[in-house]
Design an enzyme around this catalytic site. Structure first.
Site, PDB file in Angstrom:
ATOM      1  N   ASP A  23       0.873  -1.161   0.000  1.00 38.40           N
ATOM      2  CA  ASP A  23       0.000   0.000   0.000  1.00 38.40           C
ATOM      3  C   ASP A  23       0.919   1.223   0.000  1.00 38.40           C
ATOM      4  O   ASP A  23       2.077   1.130   0.424  1.00 38.40           O
ATOM      5  CB  ASP A  23      -0.875  -0.030   1.259  1.00 38.40           C
ATOM      6  CG  ASP A  23      -1.714   1.212   1.422  1.00 38.40           C
ATOM      7  OD1 ASP A  23      -2.383   1.599   0.452  1.00 38.40           O
ATOM      8  OD2 ASP A  23      -1.686   1.805   2.507  1.00 38.40           O
ATOM      9  N   ASP A  25      -0.233   5.028   0.715  1.00 40.93           N
ATOM     10  CA  ASP A  25      -0.553   6.044   1.723  1.00 40.93           C
ATOM     11  C   ASP A  25      -0.452   5.487   3.139  1.00 40.93           C
ATOM     12  O   ASP A  25      -1.154   4.547   3.493  1.00 40.93           O
ATOM     13  CB  ASP A  25      -1.967   6.598   1.497  1.00 40.93           C
ATOM     14  CG  ASP A  25      -2.015   7.605   0.363  1.00 40.93           C
ATOM     15  OD1 ASP A  25      -1.043   8.355   0.215  1.00 40.93           O
ATOM     16  OD2 ASP A  25      -3.020   7.637  -0.361  1.00 40.93           O
TER      17      ASP A  25
END
Length: 198
Positions: A23, A25
């Site tokens: 991922d 963010d």
């Protein structure tokens, strides 16, 4: 289940993997903190507080869905679209200042997604080092996530998940992850059949 010491909860067996999916963010880039700054600036205009409880409700959601939650929970006099427009204006200014999270450069990284252009422009060196996957056969992926709904999605896809949650996140929301770490610096690739760090 793996063997365990008396009195401890069972530890799941960790399966060997071939690829790592990260991922972005809040896990690769320190953007979750910046989202908090942005939304608090907007909420300040209406005398509202963007609290950790609200943030936990929107972590990992799509932008429009997150905006809807913020508008409803904080009773903001904006539509979700208006909130999103305001936040994107502020993102243009603040996202280029995002820094890497600790431990990122230790990891060999694979990614099936993409960096939004503003973030990519500021971190092109690391983007260039990513291995962009097509759809090869016999791929067994290990997902790295910081958001509970990201963990749920990875598990639903049949993948193992290493979660690196914000320290303020309720521990109950980390229980489904295959492995929970305080930082990417704590990741030991050999646990998943990968070569150890040099």
């Amino acid at each position: 289940m793996a063997s365990q010491a008396p009195g401890l909860a069972p530890t799941p067996l960790l399966q060997p993997v071939t690829h790592l999916l990260f991922d972005m963010d809040g896990l690769l880039l320190d953007t979750e903190r910046l989202y908090s700054v942005i939304f608090q600036e907007i909420c300040d205009c209406f005398g509202k507080k963007y609290t950790w409880d609200v943030k936990a409700m929107v972590m990992g959601k799509k932008a429009l869905d997150a905006a809807q939650v913020i508008v409803e929970v904080l009773d903001l006099p904006l539509t979700k679209e208006e909130l999103l427009i305001e936040s994107k204006k502020k993102q243009e200014q603040i996202f280029p200042t995002a820094t890497f999270m600790p431990g990122l450069l230790n990891c060999g990284i694979s990614n099936t997604g993409y960096f939004p252009k503003k973030k990519e422009a500021m971190h092109s060196g690391i983007v260039d080092s990513f291995i962009w996957l097509s759809t090869p056969m016999n791929v067994i992926c290990l997902v790295f996530e910081d958001a509970p709904n990201g963990v749920e999605a990875a598990l639903a896809a049949g993948m193992q998940v290493v979660m690196v949650p914000d320290e303020q996140l309720n521990p109950e929301l980390t229980r489904k992850a295959t492995l929970v770490l305080k930082s990417l610096e704590d990741f030991k690739p050999e646990l998943f059949g990968l070569p150890p760090y040099d």
